[in-house]
Design an enzyme around this catalytic site. Structure first.
Site, PDB file in Angstrom:
ATOM      1  N   HIS A  66       0.822  -1.212   0.000  1.00 52.90           N
ATOM      2  CA  HIS A  66       0.000   0.000   0.000  1.00 52.90           C
ATOM      3  C   HIS A  66       0.852   1.256   0.000  1.00 52.90           C
ATOM      4  CE1 HIS A  66       0.665   0.935   4.296  1.00 52.90           C
ATOM      5  NE2 HIS A  66       0.505  -0.354   4.537  1.00 52.90           N
ATOM      6  N   CYS A 101       3.243  -4.900   6.607  1.00 52.29           N
ATOM      7  CA  CYS A 101       2.826  -4.469   5.274  1.00 52.29           C
ATOM      8  C   CYS A 101       4.008  -3.873   4.517  1.00 52.29           C
ATOM      9  CB  CYS A 101       1.708  -3.432   5.370  1.00 52.29           C
ATOM     10  SG  CYS A 101       0.103  -4.143   5.799  1.00 52.29           S
TER      11      CYS A 101
END
Length: 199
Positions: free
Chosen positions: A159, A175
């Site tokens: 992301h 992440c």
């Protein structure tokens, strides 16, 4: 002790280490010592943008075109192309204790995704004196950034980020972070089902 040449001193004087938690260093040719100094997140973000600038490189590995390869140690994400090329993007990765390796597929894509912190993250951050929301709608202040690629059935995503300084660092909860313009660039070129290899 042998003295360094003026040209070498001049070269060393302009070397700047990538900041870690607001710290950087430069070589002072007058004192011939490394000097530590603090920098702002804005300056750290500019340094990260220069060091981890998107580029097209040669690729001769075993993965097929379309595959995403994430090198967590080197802090690069590679999107394999045709004709022995790959697009290389700078990334931020999981901090100590939050790293992972394996193979997943992109199972979902989202523009300006909302953020729902996992319950364990909410508890962990509360212990550190930070209160996280149960949910945050997508937008420029959202830590998920402009785009997200969801990986398998995991809690992990590739992301964007609103913290440019974190690119090149190990600060996330697992992440993979990218500059917003980089994740937008990748997002347009990746399909559901894309293979993702995390090294």
């Amino acid at each position: 002790m042998k003295r360094l040449s003026k040209s070498l001193l001049a070269a060393l004087a302009v070397m700047v280490a990538v900041p870690v938690e607001g710290q950087a260093a430069f070589f002072d040719p007058t004192t011939q010592t490394w000097v530590q100094y603090s920098i702002t997140p804005d300056v750290a973000g500019k340094i990260a943008r220069r060091k981890f600038k998107r580029s097209v490189i040669s690729y001769s590995g075993p993965e097929k075109p379309g595959t995403i390869i994430i090198d967590t140690k080197a802090r690069w994400l590679y999107h394999v192309q045709e004709n022995g090329k790959a697009v290389r993007y700078g990334i931020g990765v999981g901090r100590d204790g939050f790293t992972w390796k394996g193979e997943e597929k992109v199972t979902r894509k989202a523009e300006w995704p909302g953020w729902t912190p996992p319950p364990e993250m909410i508890v962990r951050e509360r212990k550190n004196g930070r209160r996280l929301p149960a949910f945050m709608a997508g937008g420029p202040k959202n830590p998920m950034g402009a785009r997200a690629l969801y990986l398998g059935n995991t809690i992990y995503r590739i992301h964007g980020t609103n913290e440019d300084w974190s690119i090149g660092q190990a600060v996330s909860s697992g992440c993979i972070r990218m500059l917003n313009e980089d994740v937008e660039h990748l997002y347009e070129r990746v399909k559901i089902g894309t293979k993702v290899v995390v090294l």
